[in-house]
Design a protein around this motif. Structure first.
Motif, mmCIF file in Angstrom:
data_model
loop_
_atom_site.group_PDB
_atom_site.id
_atom_site.type_symbol
_atom_site.label_atom_id
_atom_site.label_comp_id
_atom_site.label_asym_id
_atom_site.label_seq_id
_atom_site.Cartn_x
_atom_site.Cartn_y
_atom_site.Cartn_z
ATOM 1 N N THR A 54 0.926 -1.115 0.470
ATOM 2 C CA THR A 54 0.198 -0.008 -0.182
ATOM 3 C C THR A 54 0.514 1.314 -0.235
ATOM 4 O OG1 THR A 54 -1.735 -0.646 0.746
ATOM 5 C CG2 THR A 54 -1.561 1.408 1.501
ATOM 6 N N GLN A 58 0.911 4.415 -2.393
ATOM 7 C CA GLN A 58 0.951 5.344 -2.694
ATOM 8 C C GLN A 58 2.362 6.573 -3.074
ATOM 9 O OE1 GLN A 58 0.320 5.597 1.919
ATOM 10 N NE2 GLN A 58 -1.929 6.021 1.812
ATOM 11 N N GLU A 151 -7.477 3.109 -4.351
ATOM 12 C CA GLU A 151 -8.093 2.144 -2.577
ATOM 13 C C GLU A 151 -7.955 0.603 -3.642
ATOM 14 O OE1 GLU A 151 -10.108 5.260 -3.063
ATOM 15 O OE2 GLU A 151 -8.272 5.890 -1.218
ATOM 16 N N TYR A 154 -4.984 -0.708 -3.695
ATOM 17 C CA TYR A 154 -4.893 -1.131 -2.772
ATOM 18 C C TYR A 154 -5.227 -2.698 -1.551
ATOM 19 C CZ TYR A 154 -3.031 3.759 -1.836
ATOM 20 O OH TYR A 154 -2.669 4.908 -1.693
ATOM 21 N N ILE A 188 -6.251 -1.289 3.265
ATOM 22 C CA ILE A 188 -7.477 -0.333 3.463
ATOM 23 C C ILE A 188 -6.895 -0.289 4.832
ATOM 24 C CG2 ILE A 188 -9.885 0.089 3.592
ATOM 25 C CD1 ILE A 188 -8.719 -0.146 0.750
ATOM 26 N N ALA A 191 -3.865 2.129 4.564
ATOM 27 C CA ALA A 191 -4.024 3.544 3.548
ATOM 28 C C ALA A 191 -4.912 4.487 4.651
ATOM 29 C CB ALA A 191 -5.067 3.122 2.819
ATOM 30 N N TYR A 201 -14.087 -4.051 6.418
ATOM 31 C CA TYR A 201 -14.121 -3.745 4.800
ATOM 32 C C TYR A 201 -14.409 -5.264 4.025
ATOM 33 C CZ TYR A 201 -12.546 -2.923 0.054
ATOM 34 O OH TYR A 201 -12.253 -2.869 -1.251
ATOM 35 N N PHE A 354 -12.636 6.786 -2.210
ATOM 36 C CA PHE A 354 -12.134 8.155 -1.983
ATOM 37 C C PHE A 354 -13.291 8.644 -2.392
ATOM 38 C CE2 PHE A 354 -9.981 11.477 0.067
ATOM 39 C CZ PHE A 354 -10.501 11.530 1.237
#
Length: 596
Positions: A54, A58, A151, A154, A188, A191, A201, A354
């Motif tokens: 992740t 990013q 997301e 990820y 997640i 993140a 999630y 997001f």
């Protein structure tokens, strides 16, 4: 010892050692499958990997944004204006890169498998190459500034690594699905710096259910992934809220109404993306250049408001701090919806997680402003309304009411807000399920012909097709023969029913043997006059649920299976179809609760 004998001896030793290693590995895998503690340790490893992956994604996406736009991390959408409009050429450049990537992958004969589809249809199995395809497309799209989030990438990489790990250890189907959910949830969680959000999630969006056996591995994976982010110095995602306030009954009713509004907007956004995607895919002349054209279309939207760029992290915080006018928020809302629709329909890759949080915050602030101007006497805090709107719209688009409620708790540390957040999310979730029936990911899979409505495991049921469970020892008779000929061909008691076919084997109906022996039926009468169920048949690809519905609609206890040319290839009885269906459900239940 001669050289040839030494080589043979060395080869034998190598084979023996290799066999011993394989046996030892098989024993370790078996112990892992039988040990809950070992499985938790494996989930922790998947979580650590998810956290690393992740943060790498990013870094790559934000590094591309910094290179192309010269902005710091998470600040692209927070720009007040584009001082150098030529930098927006990054959007079509990103589209061009996606075009080139698609051409490099044009020999692939199927779409990449995402984590939800893998858990619903394939028992958690995800080809490793699919993870790289989805992640690279998403990083390019987000890095170029398209209105999509990271997301989805990820979750894909976290769940994909877990899938590879579980396949190497030859985990059972349900354990593999749990491990994939743990990896995706950990990603997640990493993140947002929110382990509970990651765990929910996993349960709500990737696994599809809560089970006691899955709680420990999923939570350990989420905590491990968040540990990686914090060890790397990544700050958790936090939003400041009002310090002291209480919510009245009127506030709860107002936020329930906000949940309804969010559900309507969520359904509208998903419908708009679908409508635009279908229209754009119909333009064959630009088929190979859609991302490039989409990048060009995003430029004027970004010139009007840079808040349309990327997922909207920076813009969300900026609007909460500055409290802009309602007219400005309304314009940004419309532009952001348009940018998301263009980005997704023209081939940019990414999710709406997001982006839906940002859109929900805009809807919440606009809603609070309108309520406060009304004569109702209710005063809503715009910041609180923004947070409630974030959760309510996201649960409509993404699904998972507890996931979004817990996300608001972990990003605000505000327990007082949880009541109204849960109220709005439950209203939004219930109305979306009632009026629409899908989340964004399952809706797009549905448009591709899949029957997925959730990540629940329906893979076994989909393998129960008519072609797989049909009988091939059926009795066929020519439809042109007479009743007397039928009696000679099919003695009473030899079979309960016979299938009529023409000279080329095409289906003509089913005849009950006893009916042909009725004393009132003349021997010279055509046997076709006794045929029943002449219009109802099954195709080899017909699924078991559709088979059962066909039996009910035709009021039949037996249906013929015919190929594309109408030729009979088998017969399925209702009793057999229902028995196989319930066996598959019971097998799935045994896997779910770990029964042997």
């Amino acid at each position: 010892m001669t050289r040839s004998r030494r080589r043979a001896w060395s080869a034998d030793v190598f084979r023996i050692r290799k066999t011993r290693l394989l046996i030892a590995a098989a024993r370790q895998r078996r112990r892992l499958r039988e040990s809950e503690a070992a499985f938790i340790l494996l989930a922790a490893l998947a979580g650590l990997a998810a956290g690393v992956l992740t943060n790498i994604q990013q870094f790559l996406a934000h590094g591309i944004q910094q290179l192309l736009y010269g902005v710091t991390i998470n600040r692209l959408s927070a720009l007040g204006e584009i001082h150098h409009p030529w930098k927006l050429v990054a959007l079509p450049i990103g589209g061009l890169l996606l075009v080139l990537l698609a051409r490099g992958l044009r020999n692939r004969k199927r779409m990449p498998v995402d984590v939800v589809e893998a858990n619903a249809l394939h028992g958690g199995r995800i080809p490793f190459a699919d993870n790289l395809v989805i992640a690279s497309q998403t990083i390019i799209s987000n890095g170029a500034g398209a209105s999509v989030g990271l997301e989805a990438a990820y979750a894909q990489m976290g769940g994909g690594f877990a899938s590879q790990l579980g396949q190497w250890f030859a985990l059972r189907r349900n354990d593999l699905r749990t491990l994939v959910g743990a990896g995706a949830g950990g990603a997640i969680g990493a993140a947002f710096g929110a382990p509970l959000t990651g765990a929910f999630y996993a349960f709500e969006i990737v696994i599809g259910n809560y089970t006691p056996a899955a709680i420990a591995p999923v939570m350990v994976a989420a905590l491990s992934a968040v540990f990686v982010s914090r060890a790397l110095g990544v700050d958790p995602y936090l939003i400041a809220t009002t310090v002291d306030r209480a919510f009245s009954t009127a506030d709860y009713l107002a936020y329930a109404l906000l949940g309804l509004v969010a559900a309507l907007f969520g359904i509208l956004i998903m419908r708009l993306v679908t409508f635009a995607e279908i229209r754009v895919q119909g333009w064959q002349r630009i088929a190979g250049w859609r991302p490039l054209i989409g990048g060009l279309l995003l430029i004027p939207l970004a010139l009007v408001s840079p808040q349309t760029l990327s997922a909207g992290h920076g813009a969300l915080h900026l609007d909460l701090v500055l409290r802009p006018a309602l007219s400005f928020l309304a314009i940004v809302l419309l532009l952001k919806i348009a940018a998301s629709v263009v980005s997704l329909s023209f081939g940019f890759r990414g999710g709406l997680f997001f982006a839906s949080l940002f859109l929900g915050s805009l809807i919440g602030q606009i809603f609070a402003g309108l309520v406060n101007m009304s004569p109702l006497g209710i005063a809503l805090d715009p910041n609180d309304a923004a947070l409630v709107g974030m959760a309510a719209l996201s649960v409509s688009v993404v699904g998972g009411p507890m996931t979004l409620a817990v996300l608001m708790l972990e990003t605000t540390h505000d327990f007082a807000l949880m009541g109204v957040v849960l109220t709005a999310t439950l209203v939004s979730s219930a109305l979306t399920r009632e009026w629409f029936g899908y989340s964004f990911s399952t809706w797009r899979l549905h448009l591709r012909g899949s029957k997925i409505r959730s990540p629940r495991d329906i893979g076994r049921l989909l393998t129960l097709t008519a072609g797989r469970i049909m009988r091939t020892d059926w009795t066929a008779v020519p439809a042109a023969m007479t009743v007397a000929d039928f009696r000679l061909r099919v003695p009473l008691g030899s079979t309960a029913k016979a299938v009529l076919t023409d000279g080329e084997g095409r289906y003509g109906g089913i005849v009950v043997t006893a009916a042909a022996y009725h004393p009132d039926i003349a021997g010279d009468a055509p046997i076709a006059s006794l045929a029943t169920i002449t219009d109802d048949t099954l195709h080899p690809a017909t699924g078991v649920e559709a088979m059962i519905a066909a039996f009910d609609a035709a009021s039949a206890d037996e249906l013929a299976v015919v190929d594309d040319g109408g030729k009979v290839i088998g017969v399925v009885t209702e009793k057999h179809a229902r028995r196989r269906y319930f066996e598959a459900l019971e097998e799935a239940q045994r896997d779910l609760f770990g029964e042997s």
